[in-house]
Design an enzyme around this catalytic site. Structure first.
Site, PDB file in Angstrom:
ATOM      1  N   GLY A 134       0.761  -1.242   0.000  1.00  0.00           N
ATOM      2  CA  GLY A 134       0.000   0.000   0.000  1.00  0.00           C
ATOM      3  C   GLY A 134       0.789   1.288   0.000  1.00  0.00           C
TER       4      GLY A 134
ATOM      5  CB  SER B 286       1.584   5.840   1.368  1.00  0.00           C
ATOM      6  OG  SER B 286       1.256   6.073   0.012  1.00  0.00           O
TER       7      SER B 286
ATOM      8  CG  ASP C  95      -4.814  -4.678  -9.179  1.00  0.00           C
ATOM      9  OD1 ASP C  95      -5.682  -5.212  -8.455  1.00  0.00           O
ATOM     10  OD2 ASP C  95      -5.024  -3.661  -9.858  1.00  0.00           O
TER      11      ASP C  95
ATOM     12  CE1 TYR D 149     -13.548   6.270   3.902  1.00  0.00           C
ATOM     13  CE2 TYR D 149     -14.773   4.726   5.280  1.00  0.00           C
ATOM     14  CZ  TYR D 149     -13.606   5.099   4.643  1.00  0.00           C
ATOM     15  OH  TYR D 149     -12.489   4.301   4.742  1.00  0.00           O
TER      16      TYR D 149
ATOM     17  CE  LYS E 218     -10.770   1.524   5.179  1.00  0.00           C
ATOM     18  NZ  LYS E 218      -9.493   0.859   4.812  1.00  0.00           N
TER      19      LYS E 218
HETATM   20  P1  NAD Z   1      -2.651   5.950  -0.257  1.00  0.00           P
HETATM   21  O1  NAD Z   1      -3.349   6.408  -1.476  1.00  0.00           O
HETATM   22  O2  NAD Z   1      -1.285   6.436  -0.041  1.00  0.00           O
HETATM   23  O3  NAD Z   1      -2.664   4.359  -0.173  1.00  0.00           O
HETATM   24  C1  NAD Z   1      -3.696   3.582  -0.713  1.00  0.00           C
HETATM   25  C2  NAD Z   1      -3.021   2.426  -1.409  1.00  0.00           C
HETATM   26  O4  NAD Z   1      -3.980   1.490  -1.895  1.00  0.00           O
HETATM   27  C3  NAD Z   1      -2.175   2.865  -2.610  1.00  0.00           C
HETATM   28  O5  NAD Z   1      -0.847   2.452  -2.431  1.00  0.00           O
HETATM   29  C4  NAD Z   1      -2.821   2.143  -3.776  1.00  0.00           C
HETATM   30  O6  NAD Z   1      -1.883   1.749  -4.754  1.00  0.00           O
HETATM   31  C5  NAD Z   1      -3.417   0.942  -3.061  1.00  0.00           C
HETATM   32  N1  NAD Z   1      -4.426   0.249  -3.857  1.00  0.00           N
HETATM   33  C6  NAD Z   1      -5.668   0.692  -4.228  1.00  0.00           C
HETATM   34  N2  NAD Z   1      -6.256  -0.227  -5.011  1.00  0.00           N
HETATM   35  C7  NAD Z   1      -5.389  -1.281  -5.117  1.00  0.00           C
HETATM   36  C8  NAD Z   1      -5.402  -2.529  -5.794  1.00  0.00           C
HETATM   37  N3  NAD Z   1      -6.444  -2.919  -6.547  1.00  0.00           N
HETATM   38  N4  NAD Z   1      -4.329  -3.361  -5.668  1.00  0.00           N
HETATM   39  C9  NAD Z   1      -3.257  -2.992  -4.937  1.00  0.00           C
HETATM   40  N5  NAD Z   1      -3.178  -1.806  -4.289  1.00  0.00           N
HETATM   41  C10 NAD Z   1      -4.229  -0.974  -4.377  1.00  0.00           C
HETATM   42  O7  NAD Z   1      -3.614   6.374   0.960  1.00  0.00           O
HETATM   43  P2  NAD Z   1      -3.588   6.026   2.517  1.00  0.00           P
HETATM   44  O8  NAD Z   1      -4.442   7.061   3.143  1.00  0.00           O
HETATM   45  O9  NAD Z   1      -2.202   5.828   2.978  1.00  0.00           O
HETATM   46  O10 NAD Z   1      -4.394   4.647   2.579  1.00  0.00           O
HETATM   47  C11 NAD Z   1      -3.885   3.486   3.188  1.00  0.00           C
HETATM   48  C12 NAD Z   1      -4.956   2.817   4.055  1.00  0.00           C
HETATM   49  O11 NAD Z   1      -5.238   3.678   5.169  1.00  0.00           O
HETATM   50  C13 NAD Z   1      -6.278   2.567   3.363  1.00  0.00           C
HETATM   51  O12 NAD Z   1      -6.784   1.315   3.777  1.00  0.00           O
HETATM   52  C14 NAD Z   1      -7.150   3.669   3.897  1.00  0.00           C
HETATM   53  O13 NAD Z   1      -8.505   3.307   3.886  1.00  0.00           O
HETATM   54  C15 NAD Z   1      -6.627   3.750   5.302  1.00  0.00           C
HETATM   55  N6  NAD Z   1      -6.981   4.973   6.038  1.00  0.00           N
HETATM   56  C16 NAD Z   1      -6.687   6.205   5.514  1.00  0.00           C
HETATM   57  C17 NAD Z   1      -7.013   7.350   6.229  1.00  0.00           C
HETATM   58  C18 NAD Z   1      -6.730   8.719   5.680  1.00  0.00           C
HETATM   59  O14 NAD Z   1      -7.382   9.677   6.100  1.00  0.00           O
HETATM   60  N7  NAD Z   1      -5.784   8.890   4.764  1.00  0.00           N
HETATM   61  C19 NAD Z   1      -7.643   7.231   7.494  1.00  0.00           C
HETATM   62  C20 NAD Z   1      -7.910   5.961   7.994  1.00  0.00           C
HETATM   63  C21 NAD Z   1      -7.575   4.831   7.259  1.00  0.00           C
HETATM   64  O1  0WE Z   2     -10.254   5.160   3.389  1.00  0.00           O
HETATM   65  C1  0WE Z   2     -10.134   6.303   3.029  1.00  0.00           C
HETATM   66  C2  0WE Z   2     -10.132   6.645   1.553  1.00  0.00           C
HETATM   67  C3  0WE Z   2     -10.156   5.448   0.675  1.00  0.00           C
HETATM   68  C4  0WE Z   2     -10.457   5.736  -0.756  1.00  0.00           C
HETATM   69  C5  0WE Z   2     -10.133   6.925  -1.387  1.00  0.00           C
HETATM   70  C6  0WE Z   2     -10.436   7.114  -2.734  1.00  0.00           C
HETATM   71  C7  0WE Z   2     -10.164   8.394  -3.445  1.00  0.00           C
HETATM   72  C8  0WE Z   2     -10.028   8.207  -4.941  1.00  0.00           C
HETATM   73  C9  0WE Z   2     -11.104   4.769  -1.475  1.00  0.00           C
HETATM   74  N1  0WE Z   2     -11.411   4.926  -2.780  1.00  0.00           N
HETATM   75  C10 0WE Z   2     -11.079   6.063  -3.401  1.00  0.00           C
HETATM   76  N2  0WE Z   2     -11.410   6.185  -4.737  1.00  0.00           N
HETATM   77  C11 0WE Z   2     -10.996   7.216  -5.506  1.00  0.00           C
HETATM   78  O2  0WE Z   2     -11.370   7.311  -6.690  1.00  0.00           O
HETATM   79  N3  0WE Z   2     -10.046   7.303   3.975  1.00  0.00           N
HETATM   80  C12 0WE Z   2     -10.241   6.955   5.356  1.00  0.00           C
HETATM   81  C13 0WE Z   2      -9.837   8.724   3.657  1.00  0.00           C
HETATM   82  C14 0WE Z   2     -11.181   9.338   3.500  1.00  0.00           C
HETATM   83  O3  0WE Z   2     -11.869   9.227   2.340  1.00  0.00           O
HETATM   84  C15 0WE Z   2     -13.095   9.854   2.535  1.00  0.00           C
HETATM   85  C16 0WE Z   2     -13.167  10.359   3.832  1.00  0.00           C
HETATM   86  C17 0WE Z   2     -11.941  10.030   4.472  1.00  0.00           C
HETATM   87  C18 0WE Z   2     -11.545  10.331   5.876  1.00  0.00           C
HETATM   88  C19 0WE Z   2     -14.161   9.988   1.648  1.00  0.00           C
HETATM   89  C20 0WE Z   2     -15.301  10.688   2.067  1.00  0.00           C
HETATM   90  C21 0WE Z   2     -15.367  11.188   3.358  1.00  0.00           C
HETATM   91  C22 0WE Z   2     -14.313  11.037   4.260  1.00  0.00           C
END
Ligand code: NAD
Ligand code: 0WE
Length: 282
Positions: A21, A27, A78, A170, A177
């Site tokens: 990821g 990230s 992937d 969301y 989730k």
């Molecule tokens: P990020 O975009 O840096 O990481 C998301 C990753 O998912 C990317 O590396 C992308 O390549 C990978 N991914 C998506 N589809 C894929 C697929 N089909 N195969 C392989 N990889 C795939 O964003 P992030 O915020 O670091 O997200 C990492 C995790 O943290 C996610 O599970 C996200 O839901 C969770 N999260 C994020 C937040 C936030 O606010 N950013 C908060 C809580 C939880």
């Molecule tokens: O888990 C996430 C985001 C995950 C995510 C983000 C994207 C953006 C681009 C999944 N799918 C996509 N598809 C796309 O095309 N988070 C916890 C971050 C996040 O995303 C939100 C949030 C928060 C927080 C979306 C709506 C509202 C709050």
């Protein structure tokens, strides 16, 4: 995240694991990787397609201990592709024989699924693919990882409060989730007897690629800061610290848990009036 020093030590010395990821330096998986490396872990990385290799390779090289025979292990994976999943864990078995930990930080839902009305906008295909990529992928990777965890081990995934409560937009990701957190508990039960622990970290909003382009992004970050117990946004370093605890031997006896790292946002029933007014002047 400001340039920060992750505390160094030996908590992960002699342990090897896979980070899934990392997309770029923002990230969450990358903060976790740096913290684990600072504690002596040896890491392999997956990346989603050639386009991301250009970003992930230099990052991976920067944390691989010098003198560890050259190239870091990087696998194109992937999570919807069974052949790539198979090849990834096959490579780890070939290179290392066994692994000690797995970090899963992957989520995706179609953009059209993450806006407006949940009931009206969630399609069958959108639902399927969100749950496949964001929840089933942890079950699948967890099964393959456990098969090469010969000496006990630990797994961590990343989740968000939208699984427990309604967060506007969301939508189907909240459902995914919830499935991910339930999967964490079932995986913990299956793998517990083999001394493999499985936990989730529920992080507050962090500015990553996945959080960019959220319609209500500005509002969300301001509201989370104002309404959280600590009146601040979530620092990815805290998430990395929690991952270190859960993946190292410090996490002994902790499994099936969803641990919140969100400045205490999840604990608040009604936010203080003052900071809210400042964040949302009428
Ligand atoms: P990020 O975009 O840096 O990481 C998301 C990753 O998912 C990317 O590396 C992308 O390549 C990978 N991914 C998506 N589809 C894929 C697929 N089909 N195969 C392989 N990889 C795939 O964003 P992030 O915020 O670091 O997200 C990492 C995790 O943290 C996610 O599970 C996200 O839901 C969770 N999260 C994020 C937040 C936030 O606010 N950013 C908060 C809580 C939880
Ligand atoms: O888990 C996430 C985001 C995950 C995510 C983000 C994207 C953006 C681009 C999944 N799918 C996509 N598809 C796309 O095309 N988070 C916890 C971050 C996040 O995303 C939100 C949030 C928060 C927080 C979306 C709506 C509202 C709050």
């Amino acid at each position: 995240m400001a340039e920060q020093n992750f505390p160094t030590g030996n908590l992960m010395a002699g342990k090897r694991g896979l980070i899934m990821g990392v997309a770029n330096k923002n990230s969450i998986a990358w903060a976790i990787a740096r913290q684990l490396a600072a504690q002596g872990a040896e890491l392999a990385f997956t990346y989603q397609g050639e386009k991301l290799l250009r970003r992930v390779k230099p990052l991976a090289e920067s944390v691989m201990p010098k003198g560890s025979n050259g190239e870091p292990i990087l696998c194109d994976c992937d999570v919807t592709n069974d052949q790539q999943m198979e090849a990834t864990f096959h490579t780890l078995k070939e290179e290392w024989g066994k692994i000690d930990f797995l970090v899963h930080a992957i989520a995706f839902a179609g953009k059209d699924q993450l806006a407006g009305s949940f009931i009206d906008n969630t399609t069958r295909d959108g639902f399927k693919s969100a749950l496949d990529i964001s929840a089933y992928s942890f079950v699948d990777a967890g099964r393959r990882a456990a098969a090469i965890m010969n000496d006990g081990g630990a797994m961590v995934t990343l989740t968000y409060l939208g699984s427990e409560r309604v967060i506007p937009n969301y939508n189907v990701m909240g459902v995914a989730k919830a499935a991910l957190e339930a999967s964490t508990r079932y995986m913990a039960a299956d793998l517990g007897p083999r001394q493999i622990r499985v936990n989730a970290i529920s992080a507050g909003p962090i500015k990553t690629l996945a959080a960019a382009g959220i319609g209500s992004g500005r509002h969300m970050f301001r509201f989370n800061k104002a309404a959280s117990a600590m009146q601040d946004n979530t620092d990815p370093m805290g998430v990395a610290g929690a991952a270190l605890y859960l993946l190292s031997d410090l996490g002994l006896s902790c499994t099936g848990e969803t641990h919140h790292v969100d400045g205490g946002f999840h604990a608040i029933g009604m936010p203080q009036e003052g900071p809210l007014r400042e964040s949302m002047p009428d």
